[in-house]
Design an enzyme around this catalytic site. Structure first.
Site, short mmCIF file in Angstrom:
data_model
loop_
_atom_site.label_atom_id
_atom_site.label_comp_id
_atom_site.label_asym_id
_atom_site.label_seq_id
_atom_site.Cartn_x
_atom_site.Cartn_y
_atom_site.Cartn_z
N ASP A 166 6.54 -10.66 12.05
CA ASP A 166 5.24 -10.23 11.55
C ASP A 166 4.55 -9.43 12.66
O ASP A 166 4.88 -9.61 13.84
CB ASP A 166 4.36 -11.44 11.17
CG ASP A 166 3.29 -11.10 10.15
OD1 ASP A 166 2.57 -10.09 10.35
OD2 ASP A 166 3.15 -11.84 9.16
N THR A 213 -4.09 -15.69 -0.87
CA THR A 213 -3.64 -15.29 0.46
C THR A 213 -4.58 -14.22 1.01
O THR A 213 -5.44 -13.71 0.31
CB THR A 213 -2.20 -14.71 0.43
OG1 THR A 213 -2.23 -13.42 -0.20
CG2 THR A 213 -1.25 -15.63 -0.31
N ASP A 234 6.86 -4.48 13.37
CA ASP A 234 6.67 -3.89 12.06
C ASP A 234 8.03 -3.83 11.37
O ASP A 234 8.98 -3.27 11.92
CB ASP A 234 6.08 -2.48 12.23
CG ASP A 234 5.72 -1.81 10.92
OD1 ASP A 234 6.33 -2.12 9.88
OD2 ASP A 234 4.83 -0.93 10.94
N VAL A 235 8.12 -4.37 10.17
CA VAL A 235 9.41 -4.42 9.48
C VAL A 235 9.94 -3.04 9.10
O VAL A 235 11.12 -2.89 8.77
CB VAL A 235 9.35 -5.29 8.21
CG1 VAL A 235 9.11 -6.75 8.57
CG2 VAL A 235 8.31 -4.78 7.22
N TYR A 289 1.24 -0.01 -4.64
CA TYR A 289 1.69 -1.40 -4.51
C TYR A 289 2.63 -1.78 -5.64
O TYR A 289 3.72 -2.31 -5.41
CB TYR A 289 0.48 -2.32 -4.48
CG TYR A 289 0.83 -3.78 -4.27
CD1 TYR A 289 1.10 -4.27 -3.00
CD2 TYR A 289 0.91 -4.66 -5.35
CE1 TYR A 289 1.43 -5.60 -2.80
CE2 TYR A 289 1.24 -5.99 -5.16
CZ TYR A 289 1.50 -6.46 -3.89
OH TYR A 289 1.83 -7.78 -3.71
N ASN A 343 9.70 -10.80 2.72
CA ASN A 343 8.36 -11.10 2.20
C ASN A 343 7.25 -10.19 2.71
O ASN A 343 6.20 -10.09 2.07
CB ASN A 343 8.02 -12.56 2.54
CG ASN A 343 6.60 -12.92 2.22
OD1 ASN A 343 6.23 -13.06 1.07
ND2 ASN A 343 5.78 -13.07 3.26
N LYS A 350 6.69 -2.69 -5.41
CA LYS A 350 7.19 -4.00 -5.80
C LYS A 350 8.21 -3.90 -6.94
O LYS A 350 9.12 -4.73 -7.05
CB LYS A 350 6.03 -4.93 -6.18
CG LYS A 350 5.15 -5.31 -4.99
CD LYS A 350 5.97 -6.02 -3.91
CE LYS A 350 5.11 -6.55 -2.77
NZ LYS A 350 5.91 -7.29 -1.78
#
Length: 255
Positions: A42, A187, A63-64, A152, A86, A156
């Site tokens: 993360d 969240t 950073d992924v 977004y 995730n 997804k």
């Protein structure tokens, strides 16, 4: 006593977006179910540091969407049994006709490119290990169109289909790949929205979340721990015959 099929003793797992929300809840769930080693990723170093875990933990503040990080991770990780893909961002939103390309690319970089880099690295490690399982966090907005969050929702939807392709490619290798598609979950991802921040000012955060959840069939948003339980099941031996599934876990929102 832990159900044997939910026992992760001696195994290792990767969890991205582990500094808060669903990722942090998954890390706690896996720790409670005996996982031996966790690799947490993360940009939120403080969030990862705050996790009180009893297993061996490797925290990676990265950073992924950075491909160089994943090259180094593969070389250092050794073996891997499970992965939870995730990490994601929302960054507010706008109608597609008003969406800036800069915003679009930033969301895609983390949510789709980052998921690809994470899953690809995890699959290579699990292939070398002779099997495993992965779960990708999609969203109910990948299935049910919600105006104003095009970047977004499209990102997804992309990871949901990537999940199905990866499942078909890896079933014969003993690797299962599934996804969850949560609806509203309490969240920090909501905190970037202007309307939500205004609702928090007027009603407090708990009240704002409760008001949004009241309009769903279940009457409330899910907790991160509830979604972690869904993910844990899909990772576990209890789901040994389940692969290529996108599990709607939305409290009936898509009905």
């Amino acid at each position: 006593m832990t159900e044997p099929a939910l026992d992760f003793s001696g195994r290792s797992a990767l969890v991205t977006g582990a500094g808060s929300g669903i990722g942090a809840a998954v890390a706690r769930w896996l720790d409670a179910h005996g996982i031996a080693t966790l690799h947490l990723v993360d940009v939120n170093a403080e969030g990862m540091a705050a996790l009180d875990l009893s297993c061996e933990v490797h925290r990676h503040v990265h950073d992924v969407s950075d491909p160089q990080f994943w090259g180094g991770f593969e070389r250092a990780a050794g073996t891997l049994d499970h992965a939870v893909v995730n990490a994601g961002i929302a960054l507010g939103g706008a109608p597609i006709a008003e969406q800036t390309f800069q915003h679009w690319r930033r969301v895609m970089a983390v949510n789709l490119d980052g998921a690809f880099l994470t899953l690809a690295a995890a699959l290579r490690l699990m292939q070398a290990n002779g099997g495993g399982s992965a779960v990708v966090t999609s969203s109910i907005t990948a299935i049910k169109p919600v105006p104003g969050i095009g970047a977004y929702g499209v990102s997804k939807a992309g990871v949901a289909h990537m999940t199905r392709i990866a499942a078909a490619e890896n079933a014969a290798r003993g690797i299962r790949v599934n996804a969850v598609a949560p609806g509203g979950v309490d969240t920090a991802i909501w905190d970037s929205g202007e309307a939500f921040r205004k609702a928090v000012e007027d009603h407090g955060r708990e009240g704002a979340i409760a008001a949004m959840g009241a309009g769903t069939p279940r009457g409330r948003f899910a907790t991160a721990d509830e979604i972690a339980g869904d993910i844990g099941y899909l990772l576990s031996d209890m789901a040994a015959n389940v692969t290529g599934v996108v599990l709607n876990t939305d409290g009936g929102f898509s009905l």
